[in-house]
Enzyme design. Structure first.
Site, short mmCIF file in Angstrom:
data_model
loop_
_atom_site.label_atom_id
_atom_site.label_comp_id
_atom_site.label_asym_id
_atom_site.label_seq_id
_atom_site.Cartn_x
_atom_site.Cartn_y
_atom_site.Cartn_z
N SER A 107 -23.00 2.88 -37.07
CA SER A 107 -22.40 3.87 -36.43
C SER A 107 -21.24 3.95 -36.66
O SER A 107 -19.91 4.83 -35.61
CB SER A 107 -22.36 4.00 -34.54
OG SER A 107 -22.03 2.57 -34.11
N CYS A 161 -5.59 1.37 6.57
CA CYS A 161 -5.85 0.39 6.78
C CYS A 161 -5.99 0.07 7.92
O CYS A 161 -5.11 -0.59 7.85
CB CYS A 161 -6.48 -1.24 5.78
SG CYS A 161 -4.64 -1.85 5.73
N GLU A 214 1.15 3.75 2.22
CA GLU A 214 1.99 3.74 3.57
C GLU A 214 3.22 3.14 3.61
O GLU A 214 4.34 3.66 3.73
CB GLU A 214 1.16 3.38 4.94
CG GLU A 214 0.21 4.57 4.94
CD GLU A 214 -1.30 3.30 3.97
OE1 GLU A 214 -2.59 3.99 4.33
OE2 GLU A 214 -1.01 3.18 2.81
N THR A 250 -25.86 -3.18 -30.67
CA THR A 250 -24.19 -2.63 -30.59
C THR A 250 -23.69 -4.24 -31.22
O THR A 250 -22.67 -3.53 -32.00
CB THR A 250 -23.76 -1.90 -29.75
OG1 THR A 250 -24.67 -1.07 -29.39
CG2 THR A 250 -22.83 -1.58 -29.65
N HIS A 290 0.97 -1.47 -0.45
CA HIS A 290 -0.24 0.15 0.14
C HIS A 290 1.13 0.84 -0.68
O HIS A 290 2.17 1.02 -0.03
CB HIS A 290 -0.90 0.17 1.28
CG HIS A 290 -1.93 -0.96 1.24
ND1 HIS A 290 -2.92 -1.73 2.43
CD2 HIS A 290 -2.02 -2.04 -0.56
CE1 HIS A 290 -4.05 -1.72 1.29
NE2 HIS A 290 -3.65 -2.84 0.66
N GLY A 307 -25.73 -0.32 -26.41
CA GLY A 307 -26.78 1.22 -27.86
C GLY A 307 -27.49 2.44 -26.89
O GLY A 307 -27.12 2.05 -25.96
N TRP A 340 -17.73 5.67 -39.08
CA TRP A 340 -16.86 6.33 -37.25
C TRP A 340 -17.52 7.42 -37.14
O TRP A 340 -17.91 8.60 -37.90
CB TRP A 340 -15.63 5.86 -37.21
CG TRP A 340 -15.37 4.70 -37.53
CD1 TRP A 340 -14.56 3.79 -38.36
CD2 TRP A 340 -14.97 4.26 -36.14
NE1 TRP A 340 -13.78 3.20 -37.73
CE2 TRP A 340 -14.13 2.76 -36.79
CE3 TRP A 340 -14.92 4.11 -35.23
CZ2 TRP A 340 -13.92 2.04 -35.84
CZ3 TRP A 340 -14.45 3.25 -34.00
CH2 TRP A 340 -14.27 1.86 -34.46
#
Length: 347
Positions: free
Chosen positions: A172, A79, A54, A200, A52, A287, A174
């Protein structure tokens, strides 16, 4: 707390940001250690499962004898529980640091003030709340996951200048430019998962991976209620972890899991299941039906909307989003508007 405290906490926040896309489901944390107004150690949480902030900051201090007369600035409460690594609050006690200044209190029930309590009981001077909003905003995904028990939800779409997301045949590609597409790949590397709906997946045949940026591929999520998607689609190629939510079957293959949804309320079911799978954040790319469903139920936290300088004159209308734009940027030839939901829903 004074201006010096603020200065050092701002530095800790800068360090924390360096962990973006690498530490989930842990929060991003930065730490600065100061002795006589001079930084003697810095660190941040670099990789999930590793030290972490520390731990890394203390390891960077060359003269450890200075720690009992030093102040530790950390963006999130240390923690107090054993996880992948030992408790950081215990490390502060063991090193006998003089003072700890905390940004935000950790609302994870495993921590939730216990780190502060442990350090205070050991005689360490502890204060918290310095730049707390900045620390919470930095870790919006973590706090949403802990407090709302669902992933942090980012909606993303590209629309034309006249308000369409696709042509009448649902094509869609580009709308946005190359710079915008590269930025989207960076975003994918920063989040845990990415989701699209059936249409999509079928029409665009996306890969939903990270190709134009360095980083990890997100977990792919697709809704295929009737299991009509072709097995030849990129999404079903097994090259990265993929979840297919459907109404027919449960089945696990290599990097491909089919999950049966028993009711019609797909979105809450999916978000609850992703929460249980410890998916902390998700980009929803479309989509329009899926995006509008999120907007209608207020199940979103952030929306990123590209507007390109092109017109379709007819087609599939872009979602309508309520609320104020919090940021606007020019990305190549496109305009990017960022929205934040002021009243996001729980599940």
């Amino acid at each position: 707390m004074n201006n010096q405290d603020t200065h050092f906490m701002e530095r800790a926040l800068e360090l924390a940001e360096l962990g973006r896309g690498k530490v989930s489901p842990n929060p991003m944390v930065g730490c600065v250690i100061v002795h006589n107004d001079r930084i003697i150690g810095e660190g941040w949480h670099k990789q999930y499962g590793e030290g972490h902030a520390e731990v890394n900051a203390i390891a960077a201090v060359e003269d450890q004898s200075l720690l009992p007369e030093s102040t530790v600035y950390v963006t999130l409460e240390p923690c107090a529980h054993h996880g992948k690594t030992p408790p950081c609050a215990d490390l502060m006690v063991r090193k006998r640091v003089k003072r700890v200044v905390i940004g935000a209190v950790d609302t994870n029930p495993l921590v939730g003030g216990k780190g502060i309590e442990r350090m205070e009981q050991a005689g360490i001077e502890v204060s918290h709340g310095l730049l707390a909003d900045a620390s919470r905003n930095l870790n919006a995904r973590f706090f949403t996951f802990i407090e709302k028990k669902r992933p942090y939800i980012i909606l993303k779409w590209a629309q034309t200048a006249d308000g369409f997301v696709a042509r009448e045949n649902f094509d869609s590609k580009w709308i946005s430019g190359e710079a915008s597409r590269n930025l989207v790949h960076q975003w994918r590397a920063e989040e845990d998962a990415i989701m699209v709906g059936t249409r999509t997946a079928q029409q665009d045949n996306p890969r939903l991976n990270v190709r134009n940026w360095e980083g990890n591929d997100p977990v792919r999520v697709v809704i295929d209620k009737k299991l009509t998607l072709s097995k030849e689609l990129n999404l079903l190629d097994g090259k990265q972890p993929t979840l297919v939510y459907n109404g027919k079957t449960n089945q696990s293959l290599e990097n491909l899991e089919f999950i049966q949804v028993s009711d019609e309320d797909y979105l809450p079911f999916i978000l609850k299941d992703l929460y249980e799978k410890k998916v902390q954040s998700i980009i929803i790319e479309g989509g329009s039906i899926l995006l509008n469903s999120c907007l209608a139920s207020s199940l979103w936290d952030e929306a990123r909307v590209f507007t390109a300088d092109v017109k379709f004159h007819a087609g599939i209308a872009a979602p309508r989003i309520q609320g104020l734009v919090s940021d606007s940027f020019q990305v190549g030839d496109d305009k990017l508007d960022i929205y934040h939901n002021q009243e996001p829903s729980l599940l």
